[in-house]
Scaffold this motif. Structure first.
Motif, short mmCIF file in Angstrom:
data_model
loop_
_atom_site.label_atom_id
_atom_site.label_comp_id
_atom_site.label_asym_id
_atom_site.label_seq_id
_atom_site.Cartn_x
_atom_site.Cartn_y
_atom_site.Cartn_z
N GLU A 21 -16.32 13.28 -42.48
CA GLU A 21 -16.21 14.46 -43.32
C GLU A 21 -16.65 15.71 -42.57
N ARG A 43 -1.03 19.33 -49.34
CA ARG A 43 -1.26 20.35 -50.36
C ARG A 43 -1.36 21.76 -49.77
N LEU A 60 -13.20 19.28 -46.03
CA LEU A 60 -13.61 19.68 -47.37
C LEU A 60 -13.77 21.18 -47.45
N ASP A 61 -13.48 21.75 -48.61
CA ASP A 61 -13.74 23.18 -48.78
C ASP A 61 -15.22 23.37 -49.10
N LYS A 72 -14.11 20.01 -52.15
CA LYS A 72 -12.74 19.59 -52.47
C LYS A 72 -11.99 19.30 -51.18
N GLU A 73 -11.23 18.19 -51.16
CA GLU A 73 -10.53 17.81 -49.94
C GLU A 73 -9.35 18.75 -49.68
N LEU A 74 -9.19 19.09 -48.40
CA LEU A 74 -8.11 19.96 -47.95
C LEU A 74 -7.12 19.13 -47.14
N ASP A 120 -12.10 28.12 -49.31
CA ASP A 120 -12.13 27.97 -50.76
C ASP A 120 -10.75 27.47 -51.18
N ALA A 121 -10.69 26.30 -51.79
CA ALA A 121 -9.41 25.68 -52.13
C ALA A 121 -8.55 26.59 -53.01
N ARG A 140 -17.20 19.69 -43.48
CA ARG A 140 -17.26 20.74 -44.49
C ARG A 140 -16.84 22.08 -43.86
#
Length: 542
Positions: A241, A191, A180-181, A185-187, A247-248, A243
């Motif tokens: 998870e 993407r 997560l960013d 938000k998932e990384l 930053d996405a 963290r």
């Protein structure tokens, strides 16, 4: 040997199936023609020389693939030019991958190189999953026998295999993670492709403590600290998870930025905390050069050199500094780009124009050729064994004397940096104190964070920031690249000459408010032309 193999040759495409009937051996050497018979082997049989023929390529390929699919590594290895190594690798493949129903189909040869497709079913712990992939082999003439042989390489088994690596089905690897960013938000690799090596390392280091459970996977694994690379998932585990400080939005900008140039890397850091906001690479090998690379940083090094000279009182931002076309130190002559000079200009002007000689002329006044290395370590944290959360290298400014020490002043010689290091240098200049870069919060594992003995002198820090601001404005070498960046901004360009390259590597370091970034582009020339726009686009996203 596995029993029940069926061999089929249809329309020039060769297929081997492990199945329900016995194996009918074929003599792949019968009827071979071509080549030149000019010598005799030790056994008295004619030894061919010259390039392998199309018939030899075809027969060797068929024989090798047949034996491999049959499950006979010893026989398959005899079709190669390294039978001992090949037999061990093929035997390991058959036992460690748990393949069954294997088929191998050769495609159309291009010269002596033949593409082929492997399909099989991987069975393990009650799971059965189809597996298909493509690779290629090349047939060469054996140096001793003159017979055609498969040129043995790890990539024959699988195109992603490197020397020292093996394929293996495992249920004991680190559990998958959901990265997560900083905002949750998932990384994902889909993407953010540049994050692939970072996510692999995060899984390896934190998968076991992130609350997930391991699945069953076919992986590529190697020795040491190298991360396993998943090729096939037989049973999904439950990811935990993790963290990160990324930053996405900034990461997305970094991913887009590096697409402009091959062999490029960029890193963004928050100066006030050291939190890494983005890391991206555009490299054919997929290596995280942004964190692990080791290259001369060119004139971006002048950020640290200027800090040293300012702290020693040898220069002042508004004081006149000599900038002649050339300068010599211990018999080594240095010059400026296109031999330019500045008459009566300030040190800020020399910094903004990236005048090499203005820096070289002052090394003798520093009275310590090793002073730059001390500044790098004690103020900027270079070489302090950073613990970012994933593998990284924290730069090097080794002790030198004479001309080699002078070369370090302008980022050449034995100085070694990567985009992470240079971004951190820019961040330290902006904040006035070193904050060790991190990509996962320290609270996740309570690892030790590197700290410097002291901060940058307050007056020197203010002057350094003003000099970087001047570089990003009209008349400075970074002005064009930074034109669209708002806020409190500063920059430093760099061009690093590298042996064997006709064109220098392009470097750029800059800050805008509470975000700093650095980029390097291989063999792309001036820092403001290639690396500069990459950095600017990342800063604008922050």
């Amino acid at each position: 040997m596995r029993s029940g193999t069926k061999v089929a040759i249809v329309g020039g495409v060769f297929a081997v199936a492990v199945g329900g009937v016995g194996y009918g051996a074929i003599n792949v050497w019968n009827g071979l023609t071509g080549g030149q018979t000019t010598t005799t082997s030790a056994s008295g049989t004619p030894r061919r020389t010259g390039p392998v023929t199309a018939e030899e390529v075809d027969a060797t390929t068929k024989g090798f693939l047949a034996a491999w699919a049959e499950g006979d590594p010893a026989k398959a290895a005899q079709f190669t030019n390294a039978p001992t190594s090949a037999q061990g690798a093929l035997a390991g493949y058959l036992t460690e991958t748990h393949v069954g129903g294997m088929k191998a189909k050769a495609g159309t040869a291009t010269g002596a190189t033949v593409p082929f497709t492997v399909s099989a079913v991987v069975s393990y712990d009650g799971e059965r999953v189809p597996w298909t992939y493509s690779s290629e082999l090349t047939v060469v003439r054996g140096l001793t026998t003159g017979q055609p042989r498969v040129d043995w390489k790890s990539t024959v088994l699988h195109p992603q295999l490197k020397d020292g690596e093996v394929l293996k089905v495992t249920a004991s690897g680190a559990p998958a993670i959901k990265a997560l960013d900083r905002a949750g938000k998932e990384l994902t690799v889909e993407r953010y492709p540049s994050l692939a090596p970072v996510l692999d390392e995060l899984r390896k280091r934190y998968g076991g403590q992130a609350g997930g459970t391991a699945g069953v996977e076919l992986v590529i694994t190697g020795e040491g600290d190298a991360s396993d690379r998943t090729l096939l998932t037989l049973r999904e585990g439950r990811p935990g998870e993790v963290r990160t400080t990324l930053d996405a939005g900034v990461q997305a900008a970094a991913e887009q930025a590096v697409k402009r140039y091959a062999e490029s890397s960029v890193v963004a850091i928050k100066p006030s905390t050291g939190e890494i906001r983005a890391v991206a690479n555009n490299r054919e090998d997929g290596w995280n050069a942004a964190f692990l690379g080791k290259q001369a940083p060119g004139s971006t090094m002048k950020i640290m050199t200027a800090a040293l000279l300012l702290e020693k009182g040898l220069v002042g931002a508004d004081r006149v500094a000599e900038c002649p076309p050339t300068a010599t130190y211990y018999g080594r002559t240095f010059k400026n780009l296109d031999d330019f000079s500045i008459n009566g200009g300030t040190f800020t002007r020399s910094f903004a124009r990236s005048c090499n000689t203005a820096f070289i002329k002052l090394i003798d006044d520093a009275k310590d050729d090793a002073a730059l290395g001390k500044e790098a370590r004690d103020v900027f944290g270079i070489g302090l064994n950073w613990q970012t959360g994933v593998p990284s290298w924290d730069g090097s400014v080794p002790a030198e004397t004479g001309g080699e020490a002078a070369a370090q002043y302008i980022g050449q010689g034995t100085v070694q940096m990567n985009a992470l290091n240079v971004a951190s240098i820019a961040a330290t200049a902006k904040a006035g104190t070193f904050k060790q870069p991190i990509i996962v919060p320290r609270g996740l594992d309570d690892r030790e964070i590197a700290r410097t003995p002291r901060s940058l002198d307050g007056s020197a820090a203010r002057q350094l920031r003003d000099m970087m601001r001047a570089t990003a404005r009209s008349g400075g070498t970074g002005a064009a690249a930074m034109a669209g960046v708002g806020g409190d901004k500063g920059a430093k360009t760099g061009s690093a000459e590298v042996g064997g390259q006709d064109t220098s590597n392009s470097w750029f370091a800059a800050f805008a408010d509470d975000l700093a970034a650095a980029a390097v582009v291989q063999a792309a020339g001036h820092g403001g032309d290639a690396a500069g726009p990459l950095v600017a686009s990342v800063l604008k996203a922050g």
